[in-house]
Design an enzyme around this catalytic site. Structure first.
Site, PDB file in Angstrom:
ATOM      1  N   ASP A  42     -15.613  13.988 -51.653  1.00  0.00           N
ATOM      2  CA  ASP A  42     -16.585  13.079 -51.048  1.00  0.00           C
ATOM      3  C   ASP A  42     -17.005  12.077 -52.112  1.00  0.00           C
ATOM      4  O   ASP A  42     -16.929  12.360 -53.315  1.00  0.00           O
ATOM      5  CB  ASP A  42     -17.820  13.849 -50.535  1.00  0.00           C
ATOM      6  CG  ASP A  42     -18.566  13.117 -49.432  1.00  0.00           C
ATOM      7  OD1 ASP A  42     -18.477  13.542 -48.255  1.00  0.00           O
ATOM      8  OD2 ASP A  42     -19.224  12.095 -49.735  1.00  0.00           O
ATOM      9  N   ASP A  68     -13.777   8.328 -54.098  1.00  0.00           N
ATOM     10  CA  ASP A  68     -14.012   7.307 -53.072  1.00  0.00           C
ATOM     11  C   ASP A  68     -12.665   6.951 -52.448  1.00  0.00           C
ATOM     12  O   ASP A  68     -11.770   6.454 -53.145  1.00  0.00           O
ATOM     13  CB  ASP A  68     -14.644   6.081 -53.755  1.00  0.00           C
ATOM     14  CG  ASP A  68     -15.003   4.984 -52.769  1.00  0.00           C
ATOM     15  OD1 ASP A  68     -14.477   4.973 -51.639  1.00  0.00           O
ATOM     16  OD2 ASP A  68     -15.824   4.114 -53.143  1.00  0.00           O
ATOM     17  N   TYR A 161     -15.358  -0.466 -35.845  1.00  0.00           N
ATOM     18  CA  TYR A 161     -15.151   0.989 -35.735  1.00  0.00           C
ATOM     19  C   TYR A 161     -14.072   1.283 -34.690  1.00  0.00           C
ATOM     20  O   TYR A 161     -13.176   2.100 -34.910  1.00  0.00           O
ATOM     21  CB  TYR A 161     -16.467   1.660 -35.353  1.00  0.00           C
ATOM     22  CG  TYR A 161     -16.433   3.175 -35.393  1.00  0.00           C
ATOM     23  CD1 TYR A 161     -16.601   3.872 -36.589  1.00  0.00           C
ATOM     24  CD2 TYR A 161     -16.249   3.919 -34.231  1.00  0.00           C
ATOM     25  CE1 TYR A 161     -16.582   5.265 -36.624  1.00  0.00           C
ATOM     26  CE2 TYR A 161     -16.231   5.306 -34.261  1.00  0.00           C
ATOM     27  CZ  TYR A 161     -16.400   5.976 -35.458  1.00  0.00           C
ATOM     28  OH  TYR A 161     -16.377   7.350 -35.486  1.00  0.00           O
ATOM     29  N   LYS A 165     -10.530   3.111 -35.537  1.00  0.00           N
ATOM     30  CA  LYS A 165     -10.128   4.413 -34.997  1.00  0.00           C
ATOM     31  C   LYS A 165      -8.862   4.299 -34.146  1.00  0.00           C
ATOM     32  O   LYS A 165      -8.061   5.233 -34.088  1.00  0.00           O
ATOM     33  CB  LYS A 165     -11.282   5.045 -34.219  1.00  0.00           C
ATOM     34  CG  LYS A 165     -12.476   5.422 -35.113  1.00  0.00           C
ATOM     35  CD  LYS A 165     -12.111   6.410 -36.235  1.00  0.00           C
ATOM     36  CE  LYS A 165     -13.320   6.917 -36.991  1.00  0.00           C
ATOM     37  NZ  LYS A 165     -12.968   7.886 -38.054  1.00  0.00           N
TER      38      LYS A 165
END
Ligand code: NAD
Length: 258
Positions: A42, A68, A161, A165
């Site tokens: 993370d 990252d 977004y 996706k």
């Protein structure tokens, strides 16, 4: 209640991004409970420590590495560290992701578009291209990408977004097809609403955009728990799903069935 199979992933090395929170943390916990050697990655080091504490609290362990996914040098280092410490990567869970403030196409700014694409799409691609060579060599591997219902419908989120996706879905199918004879499976999960921290980074910035999304949001099912997504990820990553690849599976309580 989830069924925990303590031997399901025995000995398998799993690298999971986004492991500091929400779905990533739940997946790290589940795979650790099911015998995998889990490495949580993370960008948020403190959050990763919280994940480690949560997993140790149930008597399991997790290795952690900060990184990252938008930085190729970080991804190179993370993959090298995992292979250096654990020898191989059998399972890759691309879970890290961010939202886009629900901005529609005529209001989206370059910074939002670029950042969302960089984390949600480029990050997944960067991990896959570094992890795949080892999987090809060993003729074995399972990749699970967390997409979203926004990966197959246009009314769930903002434009960045949604496009990101959809790209994750395409990436999943491309890898599922291309590496099908290499012993490598690649699948995507499309969750509906899940109770995580992603909402705190997605406060709506466009009243106009949000209003247009209302009919879809109003039809949403209940919020899922992150653990419900972990159940599907665990199965897709396991040998039980040996014939499943290139699949894009809704985990949304029936939201997109209508
Ligand atoms: N929560 C939902 O309703 C929902 C619905 C559909 C899909 N998803 C997807 O699920 C995935 C996980 O999200 P979540 O809901 O658990 O959110 P979350 O915010 O709780 O967790 C996301 C984690 O990703 C990490 N992260 C963000 N950018 C990163 C980067 N550049 N490099 C490495 N790590 C980074 C964050 O630090 C955080 O720990 C995302 O891909 C998200 O798009 C979530």
């Amino acid at each position: 209640m989830p069924h925990i199979d303590e031997h399901r992933h025995e000995g398998a090395v799993a690298l999971l991004t986004g492991a500091g929170s929400g779905i990533g943390r739940a997946c790290a916990l589940r795979l650790a409970q099911e015998g995998a050697i889990v490495v949580g990655c993370d960008v948020n080091a403190a959050a990763l420590e919280e994940t480690r504490a949560a997993i140790r609290a149930v008597g399991r362990d997790v290795d952690i590495v900060t990184g990252d996914v938008t930085k190729q040098a970080d991804v190179d280092r993370v993959v090298a560290e995992v292979i250096g410490r654990h020898g191989q990567i059998d399972i890759l869970g691309n879970i890290a992701g961010i939202m886009d403030w629900f901005l529609p196409a005529h209001e989206v700014d370059d910074e939002t578009w670029t950042r969302v694409m960089d984390v949600n799409v480029n990050g997944v691609m960067r991990l896959c291209r570094r992890v795949l060579p080892g999987m090809i060599e060993r003729h074995q591997g399972a990749i699970v990408n967390i997409a979203s219902v926004g990966g197959f419908r246009g009314g769930a989120a903002g434009v960045a977004y949604t496009a990101s996706k959809h790209a994750v879905v395409g990436l999943t199918r491309s890898i599922g097809w291309t590496y099908r004879d290499e012993g490598i499976r690649c699948n995507a999960i499309c969750p509906g609403g899940v109770a995580t921290n992603i909402g705190t980074t997605a406060v709506p910035r466009s009243a106009w955009g949000l209003e247009r999304l209302h009919p879809i949001h109003a039809a949403a099912a209940r919020m899922a728990e992150p653990d419900e997504i972990a159940t599907l990820l665990s199965w897709l990553a396991s040998a039980e799903a040996s014939n499943v690849s290139g699949a894009v599976i809704a985990d949304d309580g029936g939201w997109t069935a209508g």
